[in-house]
Design an enzyme around this catalytic site. Sequence first.
Site, PDB file in Angstrom:
ATOM      1  N   HIS A   1      -6.742   0.237  -4.856  1.00  0.00           N
ATOM      2  CA  HIS A   1      -5.497  -0.600  -5.770  1.00  0.00           C
ATOM      3  C   HIS A   1      -5.559  -1.758  -5.225  1.00  0.00           C
ATOM      4  O   HIS A   1      -6.044  -2.098  -4.070  1.00  0.00           O
ATOM      5  CB  HIS A   1      -4.246   0.507  -5.399  1.00  0.00           C
ATOM      6  CG  HIS A   1      -3.659   0.409  -3.963  1.00  0.00           C
ATOM      7  ND1 HIS A   1      -4.183   1.678  -3.103  1.00  0.00           N
ATOM      8  CD2 HIS A   1      -3.216  -0.155  -2.980  1.00  0.00           C
ATOM      9  CE1 HIS A   1      -3.916   1.504  -2.036  1.00  0.00           C
ATOM     10  NE2 HIS A   1      -3.354   0.391  -1.829  1.00  0.00           N
TER      11      HIS A   1
ATOM     12  N   HIS B   1       0.710  -1.051  -0.066  1.00  0.00           N
ATOM     13  CA  HIS B   1      -0.168  -0.018  -0.232  1.00  0.00           C
ATOM     14  C   HIS B   1       0.843   1.296   0.024  1.00  0.00           C
ATOM     15  O   HIS B   1       0.468   2.256   0.585  1.00  0.00           O
ATOM     16  CB  HIS B   1      -0.876  -0.004   1.508  1.00  0.00           C
ATOM     17  CG  HIS B   1      -1.925  -1.104   1.197  1.00  0.00           C
ATOM     18  ND1 HIS B   1      -3.095  -1.255   0.547  1.00  0.00           N
ATOM     19  CD2 HIS B   1      -1.743  -2.199   2.032  1.00  0.00           C
ATOM     20  CE1 HIS B   1      -3.377  -2.476   0.613  1.00  0.00           C
ATOM     21  NE2 HIS B   1      -2.945  -2.986   1.890  1.00  0.00           N
TER      22      HIS B   1
ATOM     23  N   SER C   1      -3.525  -8.116  -1.151  1.00  0.00           N
ATOM     24  CA  SER C   1      -4.273  -7.165  -0.188  1.00  0.00           C
ATOM     25  C   SER C   1      -4.928  -6.061  -1.373  1.00  0.00           C
ATOM     26  O   SER C   1      -4.380  -5.639  -2.299  1.00  0.00           O
ATOM     27  CB  SER C   1      -3.413  -6.468   0.690  1.00  0.00           C
ATOM     28  OG  SER C   1      -4.151  -5.395   1.441  1.00  0.00           O
TER      29      SER C   1
END
Length: 528
Positions: free
Chosen positions: A135, A46, A116
């Site tokens: 994303h 992330h 994720s």
Amino acid sequence: MSKVWVGGFLCVYGEEPSEECLALPRDTVQKELGSGNIPLPLNINHNEKATIGMVRGLFDLEHGLFCVAQIQSQTFMDIIRNIAGKSKLITAGSVIEPLPPDPEIECLSSSFPGLSLSSKVLQDENLDGKPFFHHVSVCGVGRRPGTIAIFGREISWILDRFSCISESEKRQVLEGVNVYSQGFDENLFSADLYDLLADSLDTSYIRKRFPKLQLDKQLCGLSKCTYIKASEPPVEIIVAATKVAGDQVQLTTEPGSELAVETCDVPVVHGNYDAVESATATTAMSNQNLPNTTPLLSSPPFSDCVFLPKDAFFSLLNVTTGQQPKIVPPVSVHPPVTEQYQMLPYSESAAKIAEHESNRYHSPCQAMYPYWQYSPVPQYPAALHGYRQSKTLKKRHFQSDSEDELSFPGDPEYTKKRRRHRVDNDDDKEMAREKNDLRELVDMIGMLRQEISALKHVRAQSPQRHIVPMETLPTIEEKGAASPKPSILNASLAPETVNRSLAGQNESTDLLKLNKKLFVDALNKMDS
């Protein structure tokens, strides 16, 4: 250079996540997939500065939401290539034979085995105009169940790893993936080696990382032929010297399965001290005739030890100790001699015995006992011992009330020392200890009363009558209402970032303020 693809499930429909906010219903997924919010960026943990590629397709399968992405950053692949060349684990190659040697794929699978999805929070109504999917990230381990990342050179090879995907769904994914790679801006990957090192350090401190990866691998139905070494830690193999005389452990085991152990009986070897050599030679010859056995572990060249199983050792020990002759000491003709008394010749001992005990015991027989000795000394009279003990109990000892405080002649406390009986019983000691504790407690209460009365006197002379207590700290609900909640939810695990030193200081400060407030309230109640 061939392309690098990554595929895996972003969520599994049949499994409930550990947190309610991570739940992703299937109707919501179908609704958002119809909006056409694709492609999405692919980054590392992330971190928007570490974008390494693009997502080429999201698919609503029967098992869950499946993702296919492509790694396009050449800068990132150069870093992975250099790491793979210096890693001893990757240089050793894969243990599983069907997997082709690919250092880059092995390095990616070992470093980023999790997927994720970053999506919008379902309960947030202020983000209606923004896209639901934000994303996709590769990370150390995902928070949702079954989120395993499989890296490979071909999409079909990645799909074959998942046994939960049917053939029709595989064709659907292959037809729906956008295989035409578009241009990638290398400036999107601005992270350096320090960022990757910090990310790997944080990943190493995640609790229960390996069990979570093993569970995710089972939920996705992944086959054994994968490059994920994080979910399959190597097993230390301890092989006995022989299969006939010991235990043998299988080389590899499935996750969650127990180690298979094969045992067999050890034949009894007859002989004395040569039994060890004969048993070793027999087992060594038997191993040459056994097919499909694990190669033996040779002993170190500097050691003279012989590897022997436990069962064979105890059997040889029992045989050896059982055949040793038992040595029985010869029976003496003469009676035992007491060492604590001095032996004297016949003439001296006979004269002394005749002087004291001739009338009672008569003369001993010289033919049976050729030597003489003193008779044992009589025991100490019990009556005399009891008399002395009772006389000692009547003594009284001077003992002060406090052992820590000293007093000297002339002090008022010197003449007021109390006399107490000597206590020998445990119950009496316990009662005396309780009395002393009670006396100390009474003294402390008296001191507290004096201090409180002195404080009252001081406060009565001061112009301010009451003390205003300090403001209390906000509660947990007030803190939650004051701090804004994040609108984007990232589904990757991360270590706890709470500063323990600051937390300890806050706790001590809160405790000090609470004690001050309680003391002020007590003083106000006493005045009223």
